[in-house]
Design a protein around this motif. Structure first.
Motif, short mmCIF file in Angstrom:
data_model
loop_
_atom_site.label_atom_id
_atom_site.label_comp_id
_atom_site.label_asym_id
_atom_site.label_seq_id
_atom_site.Cartn_x
_atom_site.Cartn_y
_atom_site.Cartn_z
N LEU A 1 -2.19 34.09 10.26
CA LEU A 1 -2.95 34.57 11.21
C LEU A 1 -3.69 33.55 11.99
O LEU A 1 -4.11 33.79 12.99
CB LEU A 1 -3.86 35.70 10.44
N ALA A 2 -4.21 32.72 11.01
CA ALA A 2 -5.03 31.68 11.89
C ALA A 2 -4.15 30.80 12.93
O ALA A 2 -4.79 30.55 13.74
CB ALA A 2 -5.62 30.66 10.83
N VAL A 3 -2.94 30.76 12.73
CA VAL A 3 -2.08 30.09 13.66
C VAL A 3 -1.77 31.22 14.94
O VAL A 3 -2.04 30.83 16.03
CB VAL A 3 -0.64 29.82 13.14
N VAL A 4 -1.50 32.51 14.70
CA VAL A 4 -1.58 33.48 15.84
C VAL A 4 -2.80 33.51 16.58
O VAL A 4 -2.63 33.70 17.85
CB VAL A 4 -1.18 34.82 15.20
N PHE A 5 -4.15 33.64 15.99
CA PHE A 5 -5.16 33.52 16.75
C PHE A 5 -5.73 32.30 16.90
O PHE A 5 -6.96 32.14 17.21
CB PHE A 5 -6.17 34.36 15.90
N SER A 6 -4.99 31.00 16.75
CA SER A 6 -5.72 29.78 16.93
C SER A 6 -6.26 29.63 18.46
O SER A 6 -5.56 29.97 19.37
CB SER A 6 -4.51 28.77 16.47
N GLN B 1 -14.98 24.11 6.09
CA GLN B 1 -13.78 23.78 7.03
C GLN B 1 -12.68 24.96 6.82
O GLN B 1 -11.89 25.26 7.65
CB GLN B 1 -13.04 22.55 6.55
N VAL B 2 -12.43 25.63 5.75
CA VAL B 2 -11.74 26.64 5.57
C VAL B 2 -12.15 27.73 6.55
O VAL B 2 -11.17 28.51 6.93
CB VAL B 2 -11.41 27.35 4.00
N TRP B 3 -13.54 28.08 6.30
CA TRP B 3 -13.96 29.22 7.13
C TRP B 3 -13.70 28.94 8.80
O TRP B 3 -13.03 29.69 9.59
CB TRP B 3 -15.31 29.50 7.05
N ILE B 4 -13.71 27.81 8.98
CA ILE B 4 -13.64 27.31 10.67
C ILE B 4 -12.13 27.40 11.11
O ILE B 4 -11.67 27.52 12.26
CB ILE B 4 -14.34 26.26 11.19
N SER C 1 -12.11 34.99 13.39
CA SER C 1 -10.87 34.44 13.56
C SER C 1 -11.03 32.95 13.56
O SER C 1 -9.89 32.20 12.76
CB SER C 1 -10.15 34.61 15.08
N GLY C 2 -12.05 32.22 13.63
CA GLY C 2 -12.32 30.70 13.33
C GLY C 2 -11.67 30.15 14.65
O GLY C 2 -11.20 30.76 15.59
N ALA C 3 -11.49 28.73 14.38
CA ALA C 3 -10.82 27.86 15.70
C ALA C 3 -9.62 27.90 15.56
O ALA C 3 -8.93 27.58 16.65
CB ALA C 3 -11.57 26.52 15.75
N GLY C 4 -8.85 28.10 14.25
CA GLY C 4 -7.42 27.88 14.16
C GLY C 4 -7.23 26.91 13.06
O GLY C 4 -7.80 26.09 12.68
N LEU C 5 -6.03 27.18 12.72
CA LEU C 5 -5.47 26.64 11.41
C LEU C 5 -5.29 25.02 11.55
O LEU C 5 -4.52 24.44 12.84
CB LEU C 5 -4.05 26.99 10.91
N ALA D 1 -10.34 20.20 18.55
CA ALA D 1 -10.29 20.78 19.96
C ALA D 1 -11.34 21.61 20.40
O ALA D 1 -11.74 21.38 21.41
CB ALA D 1 -8.65 21.17 20.44
N TYR D 2 -11.15 22.72 19.50
CA TYR D 2 -12.53 23.68 19.72
C TYR D 2 -13.75 23.27 19.93
O TYR D 2 -14.57 23.45 20.77
CB TYR D 2 -12.34 24.88 18.67
N ILE D 3 -14.29 22.07 19.05
CA ILE D 3 -15.54 21.86 18.96
C ILE D 3 -15.68 20.69 20.14
O ILE D 3 -16.92 20.70 20.94
CB ILE D 3 -15.88 20.87 17.60
N ARG D 4 -14.87 19.87 20.41
CA ARG D 4 -14.93 19.06 21.70
C ARG D 4 -14.97 19.97 23.03
O ARG D 4 -15.84 19.63 23.88
CB ARG D 4 -13.45 18.14 21.77
N ASP D 5 -14.22 20.90 23.13
CA ASP D 5 -14.12 21.53 24.32
C ASP D 5 -15.40 22.43 24.59
O ASP D 5 -15.92 22.77 25.50
CB ASP D 5 -12.89 22.63 24.57
#
Length: 512
Positions: A171-176, A417-420, A383-387, A394-398
């Motif tokens: 799911l982390a890939v789908v909602f990444s 890290q697992v959570w984000i 959902s976090g930032a993605g796997l 990329a999420y933190i930089r953007d």
């Protein structure tokens, strides 16, 4: 062995053991140990830890477990039908019989496989090796399942919570935030899932379990010897790894062939308890001696990494190992640790004193990392930032969430890290899977007579406890090879629990 028993050192050792057995110190420690055991047996902490939960009891008979087991066993069932349709054809084929024999000994093949995989230098390592190796082991397992009816993938022993965690990874890939970046990391987790599935299913007896632990011991031996050789040759001090002001005079940190001293230390805290278990459960003096040598070299190499989080982790792992294996030895173990403190090298002692020191640059650098991770959780808690580290970077930089000079690689905390990466479902599945595994190991240690399976189960649970403590200050899955080793130890614990249950059932059947 005759020469050893006739030697002066052996006679001296036996004399000292006799004096200790008759000493007041021995009686005091024995009494204190018995008191500790009584307190532990009646404690409010151990009873819930050792009690089998409702989910664990319900999982093997649940519809979901039966359905998923049917799906993963479908290839084996189809191959079995093919074998039944053409038995003469397969039995007359030399290659088919060879495949059947090899498939039924998948645990042996895996022990050799991990020996080879985990000693490849970092410069020549490719993360695809793990996926290819465990895919081939799965194919080999199915060859054995084709020939033997009882050879089946054991999804029931893996449990519900690990499946929740692996589902959260998909799911982390789908909602990444960046699905294309996350997809590559999904294959690393698939490799880990295959490792767990093959390991738990292929282990049939204590010898299989000991062979797999010995495979991990080879990794400890080879990597540690190379780490010691690095120390002999001299390692240049890397300012990015250590605060030169607070750690003046400290030598360079060895990294063996894992590219990073912290990574090397994490491998050791995962595998050293298994080596210790081999010392305790080996039946032959020579194998005990070899395991003692491997453990000693591994501990020396771990000290040379100067990895503080891993030192705390291995200390926790050893305490849990003694606690689960022989609770009455806790007082003696604490006394031994206190006596060993004055013999620590000054550089190691000075390094220990910097733990938690806010003036240490390494400690201070983690603060903005934690802040950035917490900002990701605040903005995307479900959902976090993605796997994968690439998607979170990329999420933190953007979103401009990290404000420090050093680049953001990962959160330097396992749980954050697992959570984000995998969101709320991921962190819940991760913590639940780890606690469930450790709880299963504690329950097996409590209710199973002394055996190699019990000892190795205690060691695997202790390794996970050490890794979880180390994870408070580092992220153990930053290197996919270490992730695979982590899940191998996780699977060793589940395989040990499975064997302990089998032993208890056999003992009850024998009594009846």
């Amino acid at each position: 062995m005759t020469l050893l028993r006739e030697s002066y050192l052996y006679q001296l050792w036996m004399a000292l053991c006799g004096l200790y057995d008759a000493s007041v110190l021995h009686r005091l420690l024995a009494g204190l140990g018995a008191w500790c055991s009584g307190q532990i047996e009646g404690s409010a902490v151990l009873k819930p830890l050792c009690r089998e939960g409702a989910m664990a009891r319900a999982w093997p008979d649940s519809f979901l477990c039966r359905f998923l087991s049917f799906l993963v066993d479908l290839p084996a069932r189809l191959l079995r039908r093919l074998y039944r349709a053409l038995p003469v054809t397969f039995e007359d084929s030399f290659f088919a019989r060879l495949a059947f024999e090899m498939g039924e000994e998948t645990a042996i093949a895996q022990s050799w496989c991990i020996c080879l995989l985990w000693i490849i230098p970092f410069s020549r390592w490719n993360n695809a090796y793990s996926l290819m190796a465990f895919t081939l082991l799965l194919v080999l397992f199915h060859a054995g399942a084709m020939h033997r009816e009882t050879f089946r993938l054991d999804l029931a022993s893996i449990g519900f919570y690990p499946l929740v965690l692996f589902g959260a990874m998909f799911l982390a890939v789908v909602f990444s935030y960046a699905p294309s970046l996350s997809l590559r990391f999904l294959f690393y987790h698939i490799s880990a899932a295959l490792c767990v599935l093959v390991t738990v299913s292929a282990v049939r007896n204590e010898e299989d379990l000991k062979r797999l632990a010995a495979g991990g011991g080879v990794c400890v031996l080879v990597s540690s010897l190379y780490g010691v050789w690095q120390r002999i040759q001299g390692v240049e001090v890397n300012a990015s790894y250590v605060d030169l002001k607070l750690n003046a005079g400290m030598p360079g940190r060895v990294e063996s062939f894992f590219d990073n001293p912290n990574t090397f230390a994490e491998v050791l805290i995962l595998l050293l308890p298994l080596v210790l278990a081999l010392i305790l459960c080996s039946r032959y003096p020579f194998s005990k001696l070899v395991a003692c040598g491997v453990f000693a070299v591994g501990v020396a190499a771990l000290g040379m990494t100067y990895s503080r989080a891993s030192w705390v982790g291995i200390a926790c792992a050893m305490v849990v190992m003694v606690f689960l294996w022989r609770p009455k030895l806790i007082p003696a173990f604490i006394l031994l640790c206190c006596l060993a403190v004055p013999f620590l090298p000054s550089t190691i002692w000075n390094r220990i004193l910097t733990i938690g020191n806010p003036a240490d640059s390494s400690t201070a650098s983690r603060v903005p990392l934690y802040q950035a991770a917490l900002e990701v959780i605040k903005s995307s808690p479900i959902s976090g930032a993605g796997l994968g580290t690439a998607a979170t970077q990329a999420y933190i930089r953007d979103h401009n969430l990290y404000h420090a000079d050093a680049p953001f690689v990962h959160a330097h905390n396992f749980y954050l890290q697992v959570w984000i990466e995998a969101g709320l479902l991921g962190i819940v599945g991760f913590v639940s899977a780890m606690l469930w595994n450790i709880k299963q190991g504690a329950r097996a240690a409590r209710h199973t007579p002394d055996s190699a399976a019990r000892t190795l189960t205690c060691a695997a649970a202790a390794s996970l406890c050490g890794a979880m403590v180390c994870g408070l200050a580092d992220y153990l899955w930053n290197y996919p090879r270490v992730m695979c080793i982590f899940w191998f130890v996780f699977a060793m614990g589940l395989a040990g629990v499975k064997l302990c249950r089998k032993q208890r059932k056999e003992a009850l059947d024998f009594e009846v």
